[in-house]
Write a protein that holds these residues in place. Sequence first.
Motif, short mmCIF file in Angstrom:
data_model
loop_
_atom_site.label_atom_id
_atom_site.label_comp_id
_atom_site.label_asym_id
_atom_site.label_seq_id
_atom_site.Cartn_x
_atom_site.Cartn_y
_atom_site.Cartn_z
N PRO A 116 -4.01 23.58 35.99
CA PRO A 116 -3.59 23.72 37.30
C PRO A 116 -2.25 23.00 37.89
CG PRO A 116 -5.39 22.14 36.85
CD PRO A 116 -5.18 22.70 35.44
N PHE A 117 -1.71 22.26 37.06
CA PHE A 117 -0.49 21.61 37.61
C PHE A 117 0.75 21.93 36.86
CE2 PHE A 117 -3.12 18.86 35.07
CZ PHE A 117 -2.33 18.57 33.99
N SER A 118 1.82 21.59 37.27
CA SER A 118 3.26 22.24 36.52
C SER A 118 3.34 21.12 35.55
CB SER A 118 4.36 21.77 37.70
OG SER A 118 5.53 21.63 36.71
N ILE A 133 0.55 23.78 24.62
CA ILE A 133 1.26 23.94 25.73
C ILE A 133 2.71 23.96 26.05
CG2 ILE A 133 1.02 22.76 28.18
CD1 ILE A 133 -1.68 21.73 27.35
N TYR A 134 3.15 23.13 25.08
CA TYR A 134 4.77 23.05 25.20
C TYR A 134 5.26 24.37 24.44
CZ TYR A 134 9.16 21.41 22.90
OH TYR A 134 10.41 21.21 22.75
N MET A 135 4.74 25.10 23.47
CA MET A 135 5.21 26.21 22.93
C MET A 135 5.10 27.25 24.02
SD MET A 135 6.26 26.77 19.90
CE MET A 135 5.86 28.38 19.22
N HIS A 136 4.00 27.08 24.77
CA HIS A 136 3.82 28.00 25.92
C HIS A 136 5.02 27.94 27.07
CE1 HIS A 136 1.34 30.71 28.62
NE2 HIS A 136 1.77 29.67 29.74
N ALA A 137 5.00 26.68 27.54
CA ALA A 137 6.09 26.31 28.30
C ALA A 137 7.49 26.87 27.98
CB ALA A 137 6.39 24.81 28.43
N LEU A 138 7.86 26.82 26.49
CA LEU A 138 8.96 27.54 26.07
C LEU A 138 8.92 29.07 25.98
CD1 LEU A 138 9.64 25.36 22.58
CD2 LEU A 138 11.13 25.38 24.89
N TYR A 196 6.55 10.21 32.60
CA TYR A 196 7.62 11.18 32.54
C TYR A 196 7.70 12.32 33.48
CZ TYR A 196 11.75 14.02 31.32
OH TYR A 196 13.15 14.75 31.09
N MET A 197 6.43 13.02 33.28
CA MET A 197 5.83 14.21 34.14
C MET A 197 5.80 13.74 35.71
SD MET A 197 3.42 15.84 31.61
CE MET A 197 3.16 17.55 32.53
N VAL A 198 5.50 12.66 36.09
CA VAL A 198 5.24 12.18 37.40
C VAL A 198 6.94 11.83 37.87
CG1 VAL A 198 4.83 10.19 38.78
CG2 VAL A 198 3.09 11.21 37.38
N ILE A 199 7.86 11.18 37.19
CA ILE A 199 9.13 10.99 37.53
C ILE A 199 9.77 12.18 37.92
CG2 ILE A 199 11.24 10.10 36.88
CD1 ILE A 199 9.72 7.89 35.27
N VAL A 200 9.86 13.14 37.01
CA VAL A 200 10.59 14.40 36.95
C VAL A 200 10.07 15.44 38.14
CG1 VAL A 200 11.62 14.53 34.69
CG2 VAL A 200 9.68 15.60 35.05
N GLN A 201 8.73 15.10 38.26
CA GLN A 201 8.12 15.99 39.39
C GLN A 201 8.23 15.59 40.64
OE1 GLN A 201 4.35 18.12 38.26
NE2 GLN A 201 5.37 18.31 36.05
N CYS A 202 8.01 14.52 40.89
CA CYS A 202 7.95 13.64 42.08
C CYS A 202 9.34 12.85 42.56
CB CYS A 202 6.98 12.74 42.29
SG CYS A 202 5.44 13.66 41.58
N GLY A 203 9.70 11.93 41.38
CA GLY A 203 10.75 11.31 41.83
C GLY A 203 12.18 11.87 41.94
N PHE A 204 12.61 12.18 40.79
CA PHE A 204 14.08 12.76 40.87
C PHE A 204 14.12 14.30 40.92
CE2 PHE A 204 13.97 8.88 38.54
CZ PHE A 204 15.42 8.53 38.81
N ALA A 205 13.65 14.79 41.91
CA ALA A 205 13.51 16.27 42.18
C ALA A 205 15.12 17.02 42.80
CB ALA A 205 12.43 16.57 43.36
#
Lengths: 67, 248
Positions: free
Chosen positions: B160-162, B34-39, A58-67
């Motif tokens: 280090p990544f989104s 991490i989820y809470m942090h993102a919120l 999901y993270m790959v899709i939303v960050q790369c695919g469906f930007a």
Amino acid sequence: MPSPGAIFALLAIYCFKDVDFLAGTHGVPELLAAAAVVGLHLWKHSMLISVAGGTILYMVIVQCGFA
Amino acid sequence: MAGDRKALAALKAAFPYTIPIFAGFWFLGLTYGIYMHALGFSWIYPTIMAAAIFGGSLEFVIAGMLASPFAPLAVLSVTLAVQARHIFYGIAMLKRYEGTGWMRPYLIFGMCDETFSILASKEPPEGVDRNWSMFWVTLLDHSYWVTGAALGGLAGDIVPFSMEGLSFAMTALFITILIDQVQKEHDHMPTIVGVVASIVALALFGADSFMLPALLMIVATLMLRQKRQERADVADRPKEQGDCVCDR
């Protein structure tokens, strides 16, 4: 007292509450990743693999695919 | 001291049982932090919630509710519904928790699916104190969850990544729980009712306020169904015995 099946179903639907199937990406990333989770879980029966696999996809899709 | 040695021996015996739980709790706890942090919450929040609520999947839902308009009734009913199964765990542990003294309140509080599965299925080895063993299993599992959540909350800054899309972990978690449930249950009707009622409530009431109506619809439908089943059972019985000329 409601049975666990009904509650887990409610929680699963709850996760899709903010997905807009009529606009934007039409929920395609969510449905793709959800399908991956179902497939992985039926195949491997491991919560860790299913959750990690589906989430990464999901993270790959939303960050790369469906930007 | 004899007491200390007894506690230490029980810790050594209890730890191996909890290793698989460690992997699962750290993974989910980290994700939760991490989820809470993102919120937008500081790491203190996931840590305190992990320690005080200690409700796994529930905490993901509460995280979302903390970030939405204040709705105490919805929070209360969702919490009750999600964690109601713990009532059965409590009943199952009545005998085992007898005579546990000062540990008892903590054993009751610290009960979770994973701890229950260990305590209900495994006996400590010969010569190991059972109360201490139950205490350590509960405390170790609890501490895995809390440290995982704390680390996740702290690590949120340095990943280090989104993190966009991480919230899907909650969706994935609930899908796996639902699949496990469907594969284990004999009667799929409650689950189907849950899916349909939730979708109907979501369509009628919208994303921010559908949980409570959905719960009410589920409870009402399942109660109605049970009533009808009981009536059908009563109606069937005389027919089976063949001693009833039913007046129609």
